[in-house]
Design a protein around this motif. Structure first.
Motif, PDB file in Angstrom:
ATOM      1  N   ASN A 462       0.847  -1.187   0.000  1.00 55.26           N
ATOM      2  CA  ASN A 462       0.000   0.000   0.000  1.00 55.26           C
ATOM      3  C   ASN A 462       0.881   1.236   0.000  1.00 55.26           C
ATOM      4  OD1 ASN A 462      -1.925   1.962   0.322  1.00 55.26           O
ATOM      5  ND2 ASN A 462      -2.776   1.157   2.230  1.00 55.26           N
ATOM      6  N   ARG A 463       0.830   1.999  -1.093  1.00 54.39           N
ATOM      7  CA  ARG A 463       1.685   3.183  -1.218  1.00 54.39           C
ATOM      8  C   ARG A 463       0.973   4.457  -0.756  1.00 54.39           C
ATOM      9  NH1 ARG A 463       5.863   2.022  -5.015  1.00 54.39           N
ATOM     10  NH2 ARG A 463       6.488   4.201  -4.833  1.00 54.39           N
ATOM     11  N   GLY A 464      -0.202   4.308  -0.154  1.00 56.16           N
ATOM     12  CA  GLY A 464      -0.905   5.478   0.356  1.00 56.16           C
ATOM     13  C   GLY A 464      -2.190   5.747  -0.385  1.00 56.16           C
ATOM     14  N   ARG A 465      -2.993   6.685   0.158  1.00 61.24           N
ATOM     15  CA  ARG A 465      -4.328   6.939  -0.364  1.00 61.24           C
ATOM     16  C   ARG A 465      -4.322   7.392  -1.820  1.00 61.24           C
ATOM     17  NH1 ARG A 465      -7.641  11.648   2.383  1.00 61.24           N
ATOM     18  NH2 ARG A 465      -6.322  12.865   0.978  1.00 61.24           N
ATOM     19  N   LYS A 466      -3.455   8.317  -2.159  1.00 60.33           N
ATOM     20  CA  LYS A 466      -3.465   8.846  -3.522  1.00 60.33           C
ATOM     21  C   LYS A 466      -2.773   7.927  -4.523  1.00 60.33           C
ATOM     22  CE  LYS A 466      -2.467  12.974  -6.242  1.00 60.33           C
ATOM     23  NZ  LYS A 466      -1.948  14.361  -6.217  1.00 60.33           N
ATOM     24  N   PRO A 467      -1.548   7.434  -4.257  1.00 64.36           N
ATOM     25  CA  PRO A 467      -0.919   6.544  -5.250  1.00 64.36           C
ATOM     26  C   PRO A 467      -1.653   5.228  -5.401  1.00 64.36           C
ATOM     27  CG  PRO A 467       0.702   7.449  -3.725  1.00 64.36           C
ATOM     28  CD  PRO A 467      -0.634   7.741  -3.146  1.00 64.36           C
ATOM     29  N   GLY A 468      -2.123   4.633  -4.282  1.00 64.13           N
ATOM     30  CA  GLY A 468      -2.864   3.376  -4.351  1.00 64.13           C
ATOM     31  C   GLY A 468      -2.003   2.169  -4.013  1.00 64.13           C
ATOM     32  N   PHE A 469      -2.493   1.006  -4.412  1.00 63.42           N
ATOM     33  CA  PHE A 469      -1.790  -0.253  -4.185  1.00 63.42           C
ATOM     34  C   PHE A 469      -0.867  -0.552  -5.358  1.00 63.42           C
ATOM     35  CE2 PHE A 469      -5.213  -1.009  -1.176  1.00 63.42           C
ATOM     36  CZ  PHE A 469      -4.585  -1.722  -0.164  1.00 63.42           C
ATOM     37  N   GLU A 470       0.381  -0.857  -5.038  1.00 66.34           N
ATOM     38  CA  GLU A 470       1.321  -1.363  -6.047  1.00 66.34           C
ATOM     39  C   GLU A 470       1.211  -2.881  -6.048  1.00 66.34           C
ATOM     40  OE1 GLU A 470       6.163  -1.597  -6.812  1.00 66.34           O
ATOM     41  OE2 GLU A 470       5.343  -0.256  -5.271  1.00 66.34           O
ATOM     42  N   ARG A 471       1.014  -3.469  -7.227  1.00 67.22           N
ATOM     43  CA  ARG A 471       0.804  -4.914  -7.331  1.00 67.22           C
ATOM     44  C   ARG A 471       1.707  -5.502  -8.410  1.00 67.22           C
ATOM     45  NH1 ARG A 471      -4.591  -6.631  -6.045  1.00 67.22           N
ATOM     46  NH2 ARG A 471      -4.794  -7.665  -8.050  1.00 67.22           N
ATOM     47  N   HIS A 472       2.273  -6.665  -8.118  1.00 69.49           N
ATOM     48  CA  HIS A 472       3.076  -7.407  -9.083  1.00 69.49           C
ATOM     49  C   HIS A 472       2.573  -8.842  -9.087  1.00 69.49           C
ATOM     50  CE1 HIS A 472       6.206  -4.193  -9.286  1.00 69.49           C
ATOM     51  NE2 HIS A 472       5.782  -3.980  -8.038  1.00 69.49           N
ATOM     52  N   THR A 473       2.543  -9.469 -10.260  1.00 64.79           N
ATOM     53  CA  THR A 473       2.053 -10.844 -10.370  1.00 64.79           C
ATOM     54  C   THR A 473       3.070 -11.704 -11.124  1.00 64.79           C
ATOM     55  OG1 THR A 473       0.777 -10.171 -12.323  1.00 64.79           O
ATOM     56  CG2 THR A 473      -0.393 -10.269 -10.216  1.00 64.79           C
ATOM     57  N   PRO A 474       4.212 -12.007 -10.497  1.00 67.71           N
ATOM     58  CA  PRO A 474       5.207 -12.861 -11.156  1.00 67.71           C
ATOM     59  C   PRO A 474       4.692 -14.293 -11.269  1.00 67.71           C
ATOM     60  CG  PRO A 474       5.807 -12.535  -8.870  1.00 67.71           C
ATOM     61  CD  PRO A 474       4.620 -11.644  -9.128  1.00 67.71           C
ATOM     62  N   VAL A 475       5.247 -15.042 -12.232  1.00 62.51           N
ATOM     63  CA  VAL A 475       4.905 -16.448 -12.451  1.00 62.51           C
ATOM     64  C   VAL A 475       6.175 -17.270 -12.305  1.00 62.51           C
ATOM     65  CG1 VAL A 475       3.993 -18.137 -14.098  1.00 62.51           C
ATOM     66  CG2 VAL A 475       2.980 -15.847 -13.956  1.00 62.51           C
ATOM     67  N   THR A 476       6.076 -18.386 -11.589  1.00 53.23           N
ATOM     68  CA  THR A 476       7.265 -19.216 -11.364  1.00 53.23           C
ATOM     69  C   THR A 476       7.712 -19.900 -12.651  1.00 53.23           C
ATOM     70  OG1 THR A 476       5.902 -21.095 -10.704  1.00 53.23           O
ATOM     71  CG2 THR A 476       6.673 -19.643  -8.960  1.00 53.23           C
ATOM     72  N   ASP A 477       9.041 -20.093 -12.758  1.00 48.63           N
ATOM     73  CA  ASP A 477       9.597 -20.796 -13.917  1.00 48.63           C
ATOM     74  C   ASP A 477       9.544 -22.307 -13.676  1.00 48.63           C
ATOM     75  OD1 ASP A 477      11.713 -21.448 -12.207  1.00 48.63           O
ATOM     76  OD2 ASP A 477      13.079 -19.967 -13.051  1.00 48.63           O
ATOM     77  N   LYS A 478      10.190 -23.072 -14.540  1.00 50.48           N
ATOM     78  CA  LYS A 478      10.104 -24.532 -14.462  1.00 50.48           C
ATOM     79  C   LYS A 478      10.710 -25.086 -13.178  1.00 50.48           C
ATOM     80  CE  LYS A 478      14.344 -25.193 -17.178  1.00 50.48           C
ATOM     81  NZ  LYS A 478      15.150 -25.735 -16.050  1.00 50.48           N
ATOM     82  N   ASP A 479      11.562 -24.306 -12.531  1.00 49.15           N
ATOM     83  CA  ASP A 479      12.174 -24.730 -11.275  1.00 49.15           C
ATOM     84  C   ASP A 479      11.469 -24.147 -10.052  1.00 49.15           C
ATOM     85  OD1 ASP A 479      14.252 -26.225 -12.538  1.00 49.15           O
ATOM     86  OD2 ASP A 479      15.254 -24.329 -13.016  1.00 49.15           O
ATOM     87  N   GLY A 480      10.321 -23.497 -10.286  1.00 48.74           N
ATOM     88  CA  GLY A 480       9.567 -22.915  -9.185  1.00 48.74           C
ATOM     89  C   GLY A 480      10.071 -21.568  -8.711  1.00 48.74           C
ATOM     90  N   ASN A 481      11.037 -20.986  -9.430  1.00 50.50           N
ATOM     91  CA  ASN A 481      11.623 -19.718  -8.998  1.00 50.50           C
ATOM     92  C   ASN A 481      10.820 -18.522  -9.514  1.00 50.50           C
ATOM     93  OD1 ASN A 481      13.936 -20.936  -7.733  1.00 50.50           O
ATOM     94  ND2 ASN A 481      14.765 -21.305  -9.785  1.00 50.50           N
ATOM     95  N   PHE A 482      10.838 -17.439  -8.729  1.00 54.00           N
ATOM     96  CA  PHE A 482      10.237 -16.176  -9.172  1.00 54.00           C
ATOM     97  C   PHE A 482      11.132 -15.032  -8.733  1.00 54.00           C
ATOM     98  CE2 PHE A 482       8.705 -16.571  -4.839  1.00 54.00           C
ATOM     99  CZ  PHE A 482       8.700 -15.274  -4.368  1.00 54.00           C
TER     100      PHE A 482
END
Length: 529
Positions: A462-482
């Protein structure tokens, strides 16, 4: 008082292992109330047009705006549609063949999920959904496993993890405590009131001479059971959960409910025919994170007649919201509390024109993002997707007054803000991707010692009321890493989507924070009470 007539045993009403998700839901709900307010307003002109040139007045028919409709260039072939793909795993890291994966949208009304596509996972546990460009809710289930769900956009990779389920047995009785012999049981997730309605996690119709049922597909979080039967109002259990390997019992009592009649009009008092009307039961009305459950698909929906009149049969007592949908107005909601069915007066629903949001999608340096994808989320409208023009400008019309969430997506990065829609106004709200830093989160997702590939995570702060929520949605690779690079310093929450697994982490400028997550269920803690 909400109609919850049930008895339970051997059921954990408050699961300690789900505290993380509960805190996340409360945090988001609280933040939505505090997020950005509109910076400026302007009055809608009576003859204004919607984005894309559609006139505000159109035939009275509901429009599914979760699907992004962008016209193809003249004379060109329709572009290949981006697909939603993934794998279905169990919590031991094995892929599961034959799991049913359903994508739902909002084709009937904005608060009623409907099936867009259903497929089975193949022998390698893989699935692929060919869908129109848009936003969908995915649900995966398999007998003996707890279902799970996740939100996905076209083109996403979203693998789903199913855990072994406990068992719930029970009975459904009528008001005379006689067994109901034919009924449907839905397993529902209670969600904050400001997010789209989820589909039932599980649904089955039972033919039972003694009113008994058995369910072995319970997700690993708190749920509500809903029983419906002909000529009865729906009945709901309390919030409950059951651990894998355990059996709980519940008793659900149904009543006849109330009849609710009324009339739908426009602002000039003209009756409106063909308007879709439904009713939602409410949970925890008046609380910070008010929760809702979807309306019964067979007894709480109707359409207005030529005179604008409607009648809903077998509506449960308690707090409800009546919603009206057509193609010429914003969805209109009327909140009520039914306590005495003999004293229910006819209601009048006046359809409202609603308000609009317009703004510019921007990068962190302030430059506009051409053709950016914007998604609006709200209980009454589900998902609304629009695409910004070449200058990054976007506009969303026909919105009900009240707080909504709006998300700007750019690859695996997103910013989510809250906007207060005003009746008859155009609210100006630019949305910017948030500035990058020099911190990093990296890690691995496993089931025991097995890596899980294709798992989507949600990394948010949560970056605050005006900026909002920063969100990232990484996906794991074949070895489960992100890996999530270029993060600003601060506190982040990392969750494995479609599971209750997650943890918080502190990111420092120039530093690397490691977060490894194991989806294997932990042994249930013993009750010390």
């Amino acid at each position: 008082m909400q109609q919850h007539s049930s008895r339970t045993s051997f059921l954990h009403r408050s699961s300690g292992r789900l505290l993380l998700l509960a805190l996340l839901a409360i945090a988001i709900a609280a933040a939505v109330l505090l997020l950005a307010r509109p910076r400026a307003e302007e009055t809608l002109s009576a003859g204004s047009e919607e984005a894309g040139g559609e006139t505000r007045r159109s035939p009275p028919t509901y429009r599914n705006r979760a699907v992004l409709r962008s016209p193809a260039p003249s004379g060109s072939r329709e572009p290949e549609r981006p697909r939603i793909v993934g794998e279905v795993y169990d919590t031991d890291g094995n892929t599961l063949a034959g799991a049913t994966v359903v994508a739902t949208t909002f084709e009937v009304a904005g608060n009623i999920p409907s099936t867009a596509r259903a497929v089975k996972s193949d022998e390698r546990g893989r699935f692929e959904l060919d869908l129109a460009d848009g936003t969908y809710q995915l649900k995966a289930d398999l007998p003996g496993y707890g279902p799970t769900n996740a939100v996905a956009h076209s083109g996403d990779t979203v693998s789903l993890v199913l855990s072994r389920s406990g068992v719930i047995t029970g009975r459904v009785l009528d008001e005379r405590r006689e067994p109901v012999r034919r009924f449907t049981i839905d397993v529902l997730s209670a969600v904050p009131d400001d997010v789209p309605a989820p589909p039932p996690m599980y649904s089955q119709t039972f033919e039972s001479p003694d009113g008994t049922f058995r369910i072995d597909q319970i997700p690993p979080w708190d749920v509500i059971l809903k029983a419906t039967a002909e000529e009865h109002a729906p009945g709901f259990s309390d919030m409950l959960s059951v651990e894998r390997g355990q059996t709980g019992t519940v008793e659900l009592a149904l009543s006849r409910g109330c009849a609710l009649s009324g009339r739908v009009e426009d602002a000039q008092g003209t009756p409106l025919p063909g308007v879709f009307v439904d009713a939602e039961s409410r949970l925890g009305a008046g609380s910070l994170s008010e929760q809702a459950i979807q309306s019964a698909a067979d007894v709480q929906q109707t359409q207005t007649g030529d005179d604008g009149a409607f009648r809903l049969e077998h509506v449960p007592t308690g707090a409800i919201q009546v919603r009206a949908y057509d193609g010429s107005h914003a969805v209109t909601t009327l909140a009520m509390n039914l306590s005495d069915c003999g004293k229910v007066e006819p209601v009048k629903v006046v359809m409202a024109p609603g308000g609009s949001i317009r703004g510019v999608a921007r990068r962190e340096d302030g430059s506009p993002i051409p053709h950016a994808k914007i998604t609006l989320l709200a209980r009454s409208v589900g998902f609304v997707n629009v695409m910004a023009d070449e200058e990054g400008s976007y506009r969303i019309d026909d919105l009900p007054a009240g707080m909504v969430r709006v998300e700007l997506r750019d690859g695996s990065r997103a910013t989510m803000v809250s906007v207060n829609v005003k009746e008859g106004k155009v609210v100006k709200r630019d949305i910017s991707l948030l500035g990058e830093g020099t911190g990093e989160i990296r890690g691995r997702v496993t089931a025991g010692d097995k890596p899980l590939a294709g798992i989507r995570l949600l990394v948010t702060t949560n970056r605050g009321r005006k900026p909002g929520f920063e969100r990232h949605t990484p996906v794991t690779d074949k070895d489960g890493n992100f890996r999530v690079p270029s993060l600003a310093a601060g506190n982040y929450l990392i969750t494995v989507m479609a599971t209750p697994v997650g943890q918080g982490a502190q990111v420092d400028e120039g530093g690397v924070t490691t977060v490894n997550l194991d989806v294997t269920p932990k042994p249930a803690s013993k009750d010390t009470n």
